[in-house]
Design an enzyme around this catalytic site. Structure first.
Site, PDB file in Angstrom:
ATOM      1  N   ASP B 239       0.821  -1.206   0.000  1.00 54.54           N
ATOM      2  CA  ASP B 239       0.000   0.000   0.000  1.00 54.54           C
ATOM      3  C   ASP B 239       0.852   1.250   0.000  1.00 54.54           C
ATOM      4  O   ASP B 239       0.423   2.291  -0.468  1.00 54.54           O
ATOM      5  CB  ASP B 239      -0.937   0.002   1.207  1.00 54.54           C
ATOM      6  CG  ASP B 239      -1.991  -1.072   1.068  1.00 54.54           C
ATOM      7  OD1 ASP B 239      -1.706  -2.232   1.429  1.00 54.54           O
ATOM      8  OD2 ASP B 239      -3.076  -0.763   0.549  1.00 54.54           O
ATOM      9  N   ASN B 249       1.879  -2.979   4.191  1.00 58.34           N
ATOM     10  CA  ASN B 249       1.003  -3.884   3.440  1.00 58.34           C
ATOM     11  C   ASN B 249       0.032  -4.504   4.437  1.00 58.34           C
ATOM     12  O   ASN B 249       0.080  -4.250   5.641  1.00 58.34           O
ATOM     13  CB  ASN B 249       1.823  -4.950   2.696  1.00 58.34           C
ATOM     14  CG  ASN B 249       1.002  -5.714   1.674  1.00 58.34           C
ATOM     15  OD1 ASN B 249       0.208  -5.121   0.956  1.00 58.34           O
ATOM     16  ND2 ASN B 249       1.163  -7.023   1.608  1.00 58.34           N
TER      17      ASN B 249
END
Lengths: 359, 359
Positions: B239, B249
């Site tokens: 992310d 993440n």
């Protein structure tokens, strides 16, 4: 321990002094229901169906099963032992308990066996309670030390190593119960423990029913919590410990041990003497890991909004699943072992110092 | 990619050349149904309800939403952008796509905006496809190298970084699809990814529908699989990546990175340029972690044996839950980053070598 104010053990004698009562663990945490066992066959069935489960506990229930058999057919000792021993063929404690019953009862005339069997079963149960109580006392010192520094002690645990798996207290949860009962502020992070969810179901139930503050977390969350300083100590149970201190426990334990090491969080294993296996050295090479049914990963059962238990699929249709049930945490990641004889390093020297007779 | 032989993207123009089609991802993996979007309001609603999801994908759907708005009311550009931008306020790609649309369309007279908007939305979608395709190509080389040594390549992935989260190919799954399509034998271990189960639901669905061999595993299993040599490489999405290569993440990624490091398994992160955030350095200190609703841990929805979707409780009644949604994997545990510009070390030097203009 307590369920909403009432003190329970996981197996006990009924008021009439001969029938055996257990909690039906297949209904937990949704319903608390007792089962009354009047025959050895009923005891065997309760073990097979996992209405009673947990290695130490099924040993005690099987011992009481022998007592029930001796009450009606004291001449048929070997038959009762064989039937009860076939319920969970791989359980070490079960065999050990039945061998202890056999050794005690075989020399006796039939008319003396029933009373002796009840006494021996009670002794087996009391031994387990005392083992767990002592593990709790030796673990309590660790929590007291943290509480003195920090106030509230934040503990992370994996799977269910609580009183429902033993006769009372549990192993990993015993120090937590004793700390809570002594007025120490404790908060427990309960790993859900996929795929069978023993943490989210049994550990959370136990802690909640006894009044211990806790929160369930996905198994994925523990590393993050440790990175953020939200875990003071990890305590888990074990299924088997090798002579050099390698620890087999529920799948996922190894990941938490890695995170604990990476973040300087103490990682302790509660080990009753019955799980020490000095025949084995290298846990990774020597401990076989059970592969269980894929359905445990692909399906889950729980109550819907109306309370009706529903079994639902939780993976994509057509996708298979692998389901190793245990993993091995190397001794190098284990801060130490909490035993009924005290604490020691997870090493041959450490174990030998507490259990010289086993080496 | 393919669903049972038919090639799909996750957003595309309908045969009439103006309406937009998406897959209704709230029904996956249980049903494959397309949704036809005819207005910007319908596009916004599909994003809000997560019928379409995944950061790159909602940027493309929002861009097409602007095109739909320009078709009916080209003078109301700012209004359409504001409405679409309010759907998922924290999504970086959504804002970026809408800013790109605004910059392209604002200078144009209203009568020229619809055609330009469709062209720009298509360009945004194609850019995403090309980014993911290139990530796949640069990751493919890693899988080819393993295949040359071992035959079948065993990959572990966490969460869903597949084509359903992008327009096509995905990020972490793009190398896997390209290897499979090139005839390389691949087996994927799919982390269930509790609590939202994006692995068990979306990743397993994607891989199964495209024909890639895989098995779902509990998030607890990855460490054990690595200990047993059952994982050749880990590839995950992200992310956000900081300038020094720390990786945010889905929760649990950090635990797999620890296990990979402990077992000498390469741990790679698929990073499209849009997730590099050079404003941040120390991921643990600087990346805020979203705490999501406890209900995601305590309840699950899936079909029962009759196919009826049921929501069931999966934790002990009365027990609370904590639900951190992401964690941060320090750069030291990341073997490298796979980007659309090639592979690099998870470090400032590595990232600077591929993205000099961002530093």
């Amino acid at each position: 321990m307590k369920i909403h104010g009432r003190t329970y053990r996981s197996v006990w004698l009924d008021e009439d002094g001969w029938a055996v009562r257990i909690l039906d663990q297949t209904l937990l945490p949704w319903r608390v229901e007792e089962l009354r066992l009047e025959t050895a066959e009923q005891a065997a069935r309760a073990i097979v169906t996992m209405q009673t489960r947990g290695a130490p506990l099924i040993g005690a229930v099987a011992a009481y099963g022998v007592a029930l058999a001796m009450r009606s057919r004291p001449e048929a000792l070997a038959e009762a032992v064989a039937m009860l021993g076939a319920t969970r063929p791989t359980a070490v404690n079960l065999r050990w308990a039945l061998e202890r019953m056999t050794a005690r009862l075989t020399p006796l005339p039939p008319e003396a066996r029933a009373a002796a069997a009840y006494a021996e079963a009670a002794a087996i149960a009391e031994d387990d309670v005392e083992t767990c109580r002592r593990i709790g006392r030796h673990g309590l010192a660790l929590l007291e030390e943290i509480a003195a520094r920090k106030g509230c002690v934040k503990v992370l645990t994996h799977c269910n190593a609580g009183w429902l798996a033993t006769v009372d207290y549990g192993t990993a949860l015993s120090p937590i119960y004793q700390a809570h009962d002594a007025g120490i502020a404790v908060h427990v992070w309960v790993d859900e423990t996929r795929p069978r969810n023993q943490g989210a179901l049994l550990t959370a139930f136990e802690l909640g029913a006894h009044g211990v503050p806790h929160a369930v977390v996905a198994d994925n969350a523990g590393g993050h919590l440790m990175q953020r300083g939200e875990v003071d100590i990890v305590i888990v149970g074990t299924d088997r410990v090798t002579r050099r201190g390698d620890v087999a426990n529920k799948i996922g334990t190894y990941l938490k041990a890695l995170a604990a090491a990476d973040n300087g969080v103490p990682f302790w294993v509660a080990m009753p003497h019955s799980t020490l296996d000095t025949r084995l050295t290298d846990g990774l090479a020597e401990i076989p890991i059970e592969e269980r049914a894929a359905e445990e990963v692909t399906h889950l059962t729980g109550p819907d909004a109306e309370g009706t238990l529903r079994r639902v699929q939780v993976t994509a249709p057509g996708s298979g699943a692998a389901n190793p049930a245990f993993d091995v945490t190397p001794a190098r990641l284990v801060t130490g072992l909490i035993t009924e004889r005290g604490r020691c390093a997870a090493s041959e020297e450490g174990l030998r110092s507490l259990y010289p007779e086993r080496f």
